[in-house]
Scaffold this motif. Structure first.
Motif, mmCIF file in Angstrom:
data_model
loop_
_atom_site.group_PDB
_atom_site.id
_atom_site.type_symbol
_atom_site.label_atom_id
_atom_site.label_comp_id
_atom_site.label_asym_id
_atom_site.label_seq_id
_atom_site.Cartn_x
_atom_site.Cartn_y
_atom_site.Cartn_z
ATOM 1 N N ARG A 139 0.828 -1.213 0.000
ATOM 2 C CA ARG A 139 0.000 0.000 0.000
ATOM 3 C C ARG A 139 0.858 1.258 0.000
ATOM 4 O O ARG A 139 0.526 2.242 -0.676
ATOM 5 C CB ARG A 139 -0.911 0.000 1.234
ATOM 6 C CG ARG A 139 -1.881 -1.147 1.304
ATOM 7 C CD ARG A 139 -2.902 -1.061 0.206
ATOM 8 N NE ARG A 139 -3.895 -2.111 0.335
ATOM 9 C CZ ARG A 139 -4.795 -2.400 -0.577
ATOM 10 N NH1 ARG A 139 -4.829 -1.717 -1.702
ATOM 11 N NH2 ARG A 139 -5.664 -3.376 -0.392
ATOM 12 N N TRP A 140 1.948 1.236 0.740
ATOM 13 C CA TRP A 140 2.846 2.396 0.802
ATOM 14 C C TRP A 140 3.469 2.666 -0.564
ATOM 15 O O TRP A 140 3.528 3.821 -1.013
ATOM 16 C CB TRP A 140 3.933 2.157 1.843
ATOM 17 C CG TRP A 140 4.991 3.218 1.859
ATOM 18 C CD1 TRP A 140 4.881 4.493 2.352
ATOM 19 C CD2 TRP A 140 6.319 3.111 1.314
ATOM 20 N NE1 TRP A 140 6.059 5.169 2.159
ATOM 21 C CE2 TRP A 140 6.956 4.352 1.533
ATOM 22 C CE3 TRP A 140 7.015 2.079 0.692
ATOM 23 C CZ2 TRP A 140 8.260 4.592 1.136
ATOM 24 C CZ3 TRP A 140 8.319 2.319 0.281
ATOM 25 C CH2 TRP A 140 8.928 3.557 0.507
ATOM 26 N N GLN A 179 2.199 1.829 -3.436
ATOM 27 C CA GLN A 179 1.133 2.307 -4.317
ATOM 28 C C GLN A 179 0.880 3.794 -4.123
ATOM 29 O O GLN A 179 0.790 4.550 -5.100
ATOM 30 C CB GLN A 179 -0.153 1.518 -4.060
ATOM 31 C CG GLN A 179 -0.120 0.092 -4.561
ATOM 32 C CD GLN A 179 -1.375 -0.669 -4.200
ATOM 33 O OE1 GLN A 179 -2.195 -0.194 -3.411
ATOM 34 N NE2 GLN A 179 -1.542 -1.854 -4.756
ATOM 35 N N ARG A 180 0.754 4.214 -2.861
ATOM 36 C CA ARG A 180 0.507 5.637 -2.591
ATOM 37 C C ARG A 180 1.660 6.498 -3.084
ATOM 38 O O ARG A 180 1.437 7.571 -3.680
ATOM 39 C CB ARG A 180 0.276 5.856 -1.095
ATOM 40 C CG ARG A 180 -1.053 5.333 -0.580
ATOM 41 C CD ARG A 180 -1.338 5.890 0.795
ATOM 42 N NE ARG A 180 -0.330 5.499 1.755
ATOM 43 C CZ ARG A 180 -0.380 4.399 2.501
ATOM 44 N NH1 ARG A 180 -1.415 3.574 2.378
ATOM 45 N NH2 ARG A 180 0.564 4.119 3.359
ATOM 46 N N ARG A 181 2.890 6.047 -2.842
ATOM 47 C CA ARG A 181 4.054 6.828 -3.279
ATOM 48 C C ARG A 181 4.115 6.922 -4.801
ATOM 49 O O ARG A 181 4.427 7.986 -5.357
ATOM 50 C CB ARG A 181 5.336 6.174 -2.752
ATOM 51 C CG ARG A 181 6.584 7.014 -2.976
ATOM 52 C CD ARG A 181 7.814 6.347 -2.446
ATOM 53 N NE ARG A 181 8.155 5.157 -3.224
ATOM 54 C CZ ARG A 181 9.321 4.516 -3.133
ATOM 55 N NH1 ARG A 181 10.239 4.942 -2.279
ATOM 56 N NH2 ARG A 181 9.562 3.436 -3.849
ATOM 57 N N VAL A 184 1.515 6.636 -6.942
ATOM 58 C CA VAL A 184 0.423 7.481 -7.431
ATOM 59 C C VAL A 184 0.754 8.952 -7.220
ATOM 60 O O VAL A 184 0.511 9.793 -8.101
ATOM 61 C CB VAL A 184 -0.902 7.106 -6.723
ATOM 62 C CG1 VAL A 184 -1.975 8.141 -7.014
ATOM 63 C CG2 VAL A 184 -1.370 5.739 -7.176
ATOM 64 N N THR A 185 1.322 9.280 -6.065
ATOM 65 C CA THR A 185 1.704 10.673 -5.795
ATOM 66 C C THR A 185 2.755 11.156 -6.790
ATOM 67 O O THR A 185 2.656 12.271 -7.330
ATOM 68 C CB THR A 185 2.238 10.804 -4.359
ATOM 69 O OG1 THR A 185 1.230 10.384 -3.431
ATOM 70 C CG2 THR A 185 2.621 12.241 -4.055
ATOM 71 N N SER A 227 -5.685 7.320 -10.413
ATOM 72 C CA SER A 227 -5.428 8.744 -10.238
ATOM 73 C C SER A 227 -6.644 9.547 -10.679
ATOM 74 O O SER A 227 -7.133 9.374 -11.809
ATOM 75 C CB SER A 227 -4.194 9.158 -11.050
ATOM 76 O OG SER A 227 -4.083 10.554 -11.141
ATOM 77 N N ASP A 254 -9.194 15.045 5.428
ATOM 78 C CA ASP A 254 -9.355 14.682 4.015
ATOM 79 C C ASP A 254 -10.204 15.729 3.310
ATOM 80 O O ASP A 254 -11.435 15.644 3.262
ATOM 81 C CB ASP A 254 -10.004 13.300 3.900
ATOM 82 C CG ASP A 254 -9.977 12.788 2.469
ATOM 83 O OD1 ASP A 254 -9.237 13.369 1.654
ATOM 84 O OD2 ASP A 254 -10.705 11.823 2.176
#
Length: 276
Positions: free
Chosen positions: A91-92, A94-96, A98-99, A167, A273
């Motif tokens: 998950r980490w 993936q988030r990195r 996508v960012t 995204s 959020d």
């Protein structure tokens, strides 16, 4: 040096076994979701390899927990925590990723618009982007070009890209291109407008992230601290901690604590959020 060929042969056999397992599982429809998650995280692992790594990490946590405390409940708690580590890592990543991809979209659109104004087609513009920009944009758009070259339609290739990146900004671009394909118009003007929108969204998101960084850090610390303290107490004094898990009213305490921490974390994230 003499062991080089033997080592290569062992690695080749290992890859063959995992590849065969992956194909067998794919034929039964068992791994598609997990394979998509690994692809989104840019992990070059087959599903069987990922499952083996997860099993090894879990067993290591179980063994370490038992060796330290000599108590099976402590070992199981550490094993469960260890089993979550590969998931958290995926998950980490993936988030990195996508960012990083979202931060590149402004440059992507600028290159696409410049290439199209120079006479390139949309596909040629994507190929130009894949050769000019670093990862992850280069990898994603190179895959789009490869899929279209192999016979997939541009809309389907872009939908696959959207599924890989998850995204919201890319969804805006794909929607603009799809509308252009249906009703026509000047795509460079449309993409120019989208570029300005994405630029402003990125700027506002960065400002919001800076303003809420302290609150996000506090939320993570407050959630992690009880688990860290509980783990340390389980290792140092398992008999003392096991009183919380004895049948009776005290059994409600750990479960109520978990529910309250989860609710508090969700509420904190909801407050921070802010949709842009």
């Amino acid at each position: 040096v003499g062991h080089g060929p033997a080592t290569e042969e062992i690695d080749s056999d290992r890859q063959t076994v995992f590849t065969r397992l992956d194909r067998a599982m794919a034929r039964r429809g068992l791994v598609e979701g997990l394979r998509r998650e690994l692809l989104r995280a840019d992990l070059h692992l087959t599903v069987p390899e990922y499952l083996v790594v997860t099993a090894l990490v879990t067993l290591s946590g179980l063994a370490i927990g038992y060796l330290i405390s000599r108590f099976w409940v402590s070992a199981l708690v550490l094993a469960i925590g260890s089993a979550l580590l590969p998931i958290i890592y995926v998950r980490w990543r993936q988030r990195r990723r996508v960012t990083a991809f979202n931060n590149q979209l402004e440059s992507v659109l600028s290159l696409v618009v410049a290439a199209m104004r120079a006479g390139y087609s949309l596909l040629q513009s994507f190929d130009y982007v894949s050769r000019r920009l670093p990862d992850p944009a280069a990898t994603h758009f190179a895959r789009v070009v490869r899929e279209v070259t192999l016979g997939l339609s541009m809309s389907d290739a872009l939908e696959n890209l959207l599924a890989r990146t998850q995204s919201e900004d890319m969804e805006l671009i794909v929607t603009a291109i799809s509308i252009h394909d249906e009703v026509g118009g000047n795509l460079t003007v449309i993409l120019d407008t989208v570029t300005h929108t994405i630029r402003e969204r990125v700027r506002i998101k960065q400002e919001i992230r800076s303003l809420t960084s302290m609150q996000r850090g506090s939320a993570y610390i407050l959630v992690a601290l009880p688990f860290i303290v509980t783990g340390v107490l389980f290792v140092l004094s398992p008999d003392y901690m096991m009183r919380l898990f004895e049948p009776g009213p005290t059994l409600c305490i750990p479960f109520a604590a978990l529910v309250c921490m989860a609710l508090g974390f969700v509420l904190t994230r909801r407050i921070m959020d802010i949709e842009v």
